[in-house]
Structure formats: structure tokens, C-alpha cells
Design a protein around this motif. Structure first.
Motif, PDB file in Angstrom:
ATOM      1  N   SER A   1       0.825  -1.198   0.000  1.00  0.00           N
ATOM      2  CA  SER A   1       0.000   0.000   0.000  1.00  0.00           C
ATOM      3  C   SER A   1       0.859   1.249   0.000  1.00  0.00           C
ATOM      4  O   SER A   1       1.904   1.299   0.637  1.00  0.00           O
ATOM      5  CB  SER A   1      -0.883  -0.011   1.246  1.00  0.00           C
ATOM      6  N   THR A   2       0.389   2.234  -0.698  1.00  0.00           N
ATOM      7  CA  THR A   2       1.050   3.534  -0.635  1.00  0.00           C
ATOM      8  C   THR A   2       0.286   4.465   0.292  1.00  0.00           C
ATOM      9  O   THR A   2       0.648   5.625   0.419  1.00  0.00           O
ATOM     10  CB  THR A   2       1.148   4.164  -2.040  1.00  0.00           C
ATOM     11  N   LEU A   3      -0.774   3.965   0.934  1.00  0.00           N
ATOM     12  CA  LEU A   3      -1.532   4.806   1.868  1.00  0.00           C
ATOM     13  C   LEU A   3      -0.685   5.087   3.093  1.00  0.00           C
ATOM     14  O   LEU A   3      -0.221   4.173   3.766  1.00  0.00           O
ATOM     15  CB  LEU A   3      -2.823   4.128   2.309  1.00  0.00           C
ATOM     16  N   ARG A   4      -0.492   6.348   3.345  1.00  0.00           N
ATOM     17  CA  ARG A   4       0.257   6.799   4.522  1.00  0.00           C
ATOM     18  C   ARG A   4      -0.032   8.262   4.716  1.00  0.00           C
ATOM     19  O   ARG A   4      -0.441   8.954   3.788  1.00  0.00           O
ATOM     20  CB  ARG A   4       1.749   6.563   4.344  1.00  0.00           C
TER      21      ARG A   4
ATOM     22  N   PRO B   1      -1.082   4.316   8.597  1.00  0.00           N
ATOM     23  CA  PRO B   1       0.175   4.635   9.277  1.00  0.00           C
ATOM     24  C   PRO B   1       0.588   6.085   9.035  1.00  0.00           C
ATOM     25  O   PRO B   1       0.332   6.657   7.973  1.00  0.00           O
ATOM     26  CB  PRO B   1       1.189   3.673   8.657  1.00  0.00           C
ATOM     27  N   VAL B   2       1.231   6.648  10.043  1.00  0.00           N
ATOM     28  CA  VAL B   2       1.792   7.995   9.950  1.00  0.00           C
ATOM     29  C   VAL B   2       3.305   7.817   9.871  1.00  0.00           C
ATOM     30  O   VAL B   2       3.887   7.078  10.674  1.00  0.00           O
ATOM     31  CB  VAL B   2       1.400   8.852  11.173  1.00  0.00           C
TER      32      VAL B   2
ATOM     33  N   ARG C   1       9.761   6.271   7.950  1.00  0.00           N
ATOM     34  CA  ARG C   1       9.644   5.367   9.105  1.00  0.00           C
ATOM     35  C   ARG C   1       8.291   5.574   9.781  1.00  0.00           C
ATOM     36  O   ARG C   1       7.817   6.698   9.918  1.00  0.00           O
ATOM     37  CB  ARG C   1      10.760   5.626  10.103  1.00  0.00           C
ATOM     38  N   VAL C   2       7.695   4.468  10.225  1.00  0.00           N
ATOM     39  CA  VAL C   2       6.386   4.527  10.888  1.00  0.00           C
ATOM     40  C   VAL C   2       6.564   5.141  12.273  1.00  0.00           C
ATOM     41  O   VAL C   2       7.324   4.630  13.092  1.00  0.00           O
ATOM     42  CB  VAL C   2       5.746   3.128  10.986  1.00  0.00           C
ATOM     43  N   VAL C   3       5.858   6.256  12.511  1.00  0.00           N
ATOM     44  CA  VAL C   3       5.937   6.935  13.803  1.00  0.00           C
ATOM     45  C   VAL C   3       4.612   6.874  14.554  1.00  0.00           C
ATOM     46  O   VAL C   3       4.535   7.275  15.711  1.00  0.00           O
ATOM     47  CB  VAL C   3       6.383   8.411  13.647  1.00  0.00           C
TER      48      VAL C   3
END
Length: 154
Positions: free
Chosen positions: A103-106, A129-130, A136-138
Motif C-alpha cells: 500500500s502507498t496509503l500513509r 500509518p503515519v 519510518r512509521v511513527v
């Protein structure tokens, strides 16, 4: 006697200690960054991890989805319960990369609550995800986070 809170009544507007909850507006959503309401303790899995390990982790932590990171630690996709069900039966030793959704959802840390809500609604997802500028997932922001914020609970 059945004591159910009445939605829209005084009980529905009162917060802890009977104090009124803040009323959120569309303008508030357009100016509030998602970092104010996202979950910062995010469980991730690696794309080279065995599916059995990821599935066990999701069950143990009662998660319906987890971000998947690559060997550099940046977001590569998402693994959801639906992905696991869609690929049944999963071969023993299969890797997360074989069943995950690339996924490119972010959302960036600078994204607003309004942008998060819009993206979830348009893409029919319940969590995004943020990521930091480096990918990097924060954090994770969920539909429940947004609803809690709207209700003045967050």
C-alpha cells in the motif's frame, strides 16, 4: 432499572468530572495535526518475517492490521486480517511479503485530522500509518481515534 446514557443529552456532552467536552468543528479538523491523536506505540512486522509469527503477534496484541516495514525500516505496506483470510490456506514458511497489501496509503506527520478522515473514507480503510519524512512509521491513526477526537474524548 436499565441505565443507558442518552446520546445528545447532558450526559453525552459531559466529560470527566462533569466538565463539558470541547466541541470540534470542521475548521478544527483542518488545523489539527494527526500527531495529536495518533497512537505512537505501533506494532510493526517485517516483510521477510514468517506469516505464522505475524499472525500470532496480531492475535496476541488483538490487532486487525499492522504496518509492514522493509529491511531499511521504512513502510512497505500493511498486513490485515483480511489479507490473512484472503490467502488461506497459507503455506508453512510463507513470508509476510507474499500476503501483505503493498500500500502507498500513509500520512505524513504534518497531515491534519481532516485529511486523515478524508483518506480513510475515500479508501474504505479503518487505519493509516503515519510516517516521518524518512518513511519510518511513527504512529497509526484509526477511525476510532478520529471519532474520539470529534467527540472531545482525545
Amino acid at each position: 432499572m436499565d441505565m443507558q446514557p442518552e446520546l445528545g443529552g447532558e450526559l453525552g456532552r459531559a466529560g470527566a468530572g462533569g466538565l463539558p467536552r470541547p466541541r470540534r468543528t470542521v475548521d478544527d479538523a483542518a488545523h489539527t495535526p494527526v500527531v495529536q491523536l495518533m497512537s505512537r506505540e505501533v506494532v510493526t512486522v517485517r516483510e521477510d518475517q514468517r506469516v505464522e509469527e505475524a499472525q500470532r503477534l496480531m492475535l496476541d496484541k488483538e490487532l486487525s492490521r499492522v504496518p509492514v516495514v522493509n529491511e531499511e525500516g521504512t513502510l512497505a505496506g500493511m498486513l490485515s486480517r483480511t489479507d490473512l483470510l484472503r490467502h488461506q490456506p497459507i503455506k508453512k514458511g510463507a513470508r509476510v511479503s507474499q500476503v501483505m497489501m503493498r500500500s502507498t496509503l500513509r500520512l505524513r506527520e504534518s497531515a491534519t485530522v481532516a485529511q486523515a478522515a478524508e483518506l480513510m473514507a475515500l479508501q474504505h480503510v479503518h487505519g493509516i500509518p503515519v510516517v516521518s519524512p524518512e518513511g519510518r512509521v511513527v504512529g497509526m491513526v484509526s477511525a476510532l481515534d478520529v471519532m474520539g477526537w470529534v467527540a472531545g474524548l482525545i
